[in-house]
Design a protein around this motif. Structure first.
Motif, mmCIF file in Angstrom:
data_model
loop_
_atom_site.group_PDB
_atom_site.id
_atom_site.type_symbol
_atom_site.label_atom_id
_atom_site.label_comp_id
_atom_site.label_asym_id
_atom_site.label_seq_id
_atom_site.Cartn_x
_atom_site.Cartn_y
_atom_site.Cartn_z
ATOM 1 N N LYS A 156 -2.063 2.735 -12.665
ATOM 2 C CA LYS A 156 -2.967 1.581 -12.627
ATOM 3 C C LYS A 156 -3.010 0.974 -11.226
ATOM 4 C CE LYS A 156 -0.724 -0.465 -15.951
ATOM 5 N NZ LYS A 156 0.185 0.650 -16.305
ATOM 6 N N GLN A 157 -2.031 1.322 -10.392
ATOM 7 C CA GLN A 157 -1.959 0.765 -9.046
ATOM 8 C C GLN A 157 -2.134 1.815 -7.944
ATOM 9 O OE1 GLN A 157 0.856 -2.583 -8.406
ATOM 10 N NE2 GLN A 157 1.913 -1.813 -10.211
ATOM 11 N N LEU A 158 -1.712 3.052 -8.223
ATOM 12 C CA LEU A 158 -1.787 4.128 -7.223
ATOM 13 C C LEU A 158 -2.311 5.394 -7.885
ATOM 14 C CD1 LEU A 158 1.683 3.796 -5.430
ATOM 15 C CD2 LEU A 158 -0.509 2.912 -4.619
ATOM 16 N N THR A 159 -2.821 6.298 -7.067
ATOM 17 C CA THR A 159 -3.253 7.588 -7.608
ATOM 18 C C THR A 159 -2.043 8.364 -8.124
ATOM 19 O OG1 THR A 159 -4.270 9.716 -7.104
ATOM 20 C CG2 THR A 159 -3.180 8.588 -5.282
ATOM 21 N N ARG A 170 3.637 9.537 6.284
ATOM 22 C CA ARG A 170 2.342 10.003 5.771
ATOM 23 C C ARG A 170 2.003 9.309 4.457
ATOM 24 N NH1 ARG A 170 1.311 15.942 3.337
ATOM 25 N NH2 ARG A 170 -0.827 15.645 2.625
ATOM 26 N N LEU A 171 2.995 9.178 3.580
ATOM 27 C CA LEU A 171 2.756 8.494 2.315
ATOM 28 C C LEU A 171 2.386 7.030 2.551
ATOM 29 C CD1 LEU A 171 3.775 8.770 -1.068
ATOM 30 C CD2 LEU A 171 4.841 6.743 -0.098
ATOM 31 N N LEU A 172 3.091 6.363 3.461
ATOM 32 C CA LEU A 172 2.790 4.957 3.744
ATOM 33 C C LEU A 172 1.342 4.798 4.184
ATOM 34 C CD1 LEU A 172 6.013 3.793 5.647
ATOM 35 C CD2 LEU A 172 5.470 3.553 3.214
ATOM 36 N N PRO A 177 -4.762 0.113 -0.221
ATOM 37 C CA PRO A 177 -4.692 -1.191 0.448
ATOM 38 C C PRO A 177 -4.179 -2.267 -0.504
ATOM 39 C CG PRO A 177 -6.743 -0.095 0.997
ATOM 40 C CD PRO A 177 -6.086 0.749 -0.059
ATOM 41 N N GLY A 178 -3.221 -3.053 -0.037
ATOM 42 C CA GLY A 178 -2.624 -4.078 -0.869
ATOM 43 C C GLY A 178 -1.366 -3.645 -1.587
ATOM 44 N N GLU A 187 4.594 -0.453 -8.001
ATOM 45 C CA GLU A 187 3.627 0.607 -7.701
ATOM 46 C C GLU A 187 4.253 1.997 -7.856
ATOM 47 O OE1 GLU A 187 2.556 -2.804 -4.780
ATOM 48 O OE2 GLU A 187 4.376 -1.918 -5.637
ATOM 49 N N PHE A 188 5.505 2.113 -7.429
ATOM 50 C CA PHE A 188 6.204 3.394 -7.530
ATOM 51 C C PHE A 188 7.707 3.145 -7.512
ATOM 52 C CE2 PHE A 188 5.479 2.664 -2.994
ATOM 53 C CZ PHE A 188 6.721 2.916 -2.431
ATOM 54 N N HIS A 189 8.450 4.166 -7.966
ATOM 55 C CA HIS A 189 9.911 4.173 -7.885
ATOM 56 C C HIS A 189 10.320 5.488 -7.214
ATOM 57 C CE1 HIS A 189 10.177 0.648 -10.464
ATOM 58 N NE2 HIS A 189 9.308 1.235 -11.283
ATOM 59 N N THR A 190 11.516 5.501 -6.643
ATOM 60 C CA THR A 190 11.942 6.672 -5.885
ATOM 61 C C THR A 190 13.327 7.145 -6.305
ATOM 62 O OG1 THR A 190 12.924 5.296 -4.157
ATOM 63 C CG2 THR A 190 10.620 5.973 -3.836
ATOM 64 N N PHE A 191 13.629 8.369 -5.906
ATOM 65 C CA PHE A 191 14.987 8.910 -5.962
ATOM 66 C C PHE A 191 15.392 9.239 -4.530
ATOM 67 C CE2 PHE A 191 17.779 12.660 -5.925
ATOM 68 C CZ PHE A 191 18.854 12.139 -6.622
#
Length: 227
Positions: A156-159, A170-172, A177-178, A187-191
């Motif tokens: 709902k926030q990112l592709t 590159r990801l950043l 936008p926003g 927006e996302f979580h990471t490992f």
């Protein structure tokens, strides 16, 4: 003698960076990593990361893993009951603080402070700042050698195509936008699989993408990717 502190460990970049920052400051002794694990699936809540990978992180950080098993589904009362058990165990071990990798969400910080109020365990927020700080923080992490993979994306926030991607410059540049560069708004979580907080990288490869409960998860698998 430095105060003994536990660190709340989600398996992601922010908790990993909090470990690095606390060790650099040298004001407290980190004595363990606290992770809540879904009893039914053996994974970290929201991040969806396998317990085996979290144990590998703890080994690479040279710290014991304090696992807090949670039932599934888990009510807020059940969660708070399990966390009270953790606090009792921590106090018995001489722990006086619990650190979190939160960046700027005031409601989350207030909740943690309420839950620990009067417990004898002080909440610590070594990365705390404002939304204006996170672009520089994200670049600092990457520049210092932190390596992480997006384990979960909120479509709902990112592709959804970003799930399984590396957390890098590159990801950043490709974020909506926003969107917060550190994903602090969910927006996302990471490992986090490598960085200055570990004595060795954690072998990991990206498996299938799974959609569940409105989120997209990358099934991260133990072991190096094939050549």
């Amino acid at each position: 003698m430095r105060p003994k502190v536990l660190l709340s460990w989600s398996s992601g970049k922010d908790s990993a960076w909090a470990l690095h920052v606390l060790r650099q400051r040298g004001e407290v002794e980190i004595v363990g990593l606290v992770t809540t694990l879904n009893e039914a699936f053996g994974r970290v809540a929201m991040h969806g990361v396998r317990a085996e990978l979290v144990r590998a992180q703890a080994e690479a950080a040279g710290l014991p893993l304090w696992a807090v098993p949670l039932p599934w589904p888990c009510s807020n009362d059940q969660y708070e009951s399990r966390m009270r058990g953790l606090v009792e165990r921590a106090r018995a071990a001489g722990v006086s603080g619990l650190a979190f990798g939160d960046l700027f969400l005031a409601d989350v910080r207030a909740y943690r402070e309420r839950q620990l109020a009067g417990s004898g365990i002080e909440p610590l927020f070594p990365l705390w700042g404002s939304p204006a700080d996170t672009p520089a923080l994200a670049r600092e992490m990457i520049g210092a050698g932190l390596r992480a993979t997006l384990s979960c994306v909120d479509p709902k926030q990112l592709t959804r195509q970003l799930v399984g991607r590396e957390f890098d410059a590159r990801l950043l540049a490709e974020l909506t936008p926003g969107a917060d560069p550190c994903g602090e708004n969910g927006e996302f979580h990471t490992f986090c699989y490598a960085g200055p907080m570990f004595d060795r990288p954690i072998p990991m490869r990206v498996g299938d993408t799974i959609e569940r409960d409105g989120f997209c998860f990358a099934d991260l698998l133990p072991g190096a990717a094939p050549e």
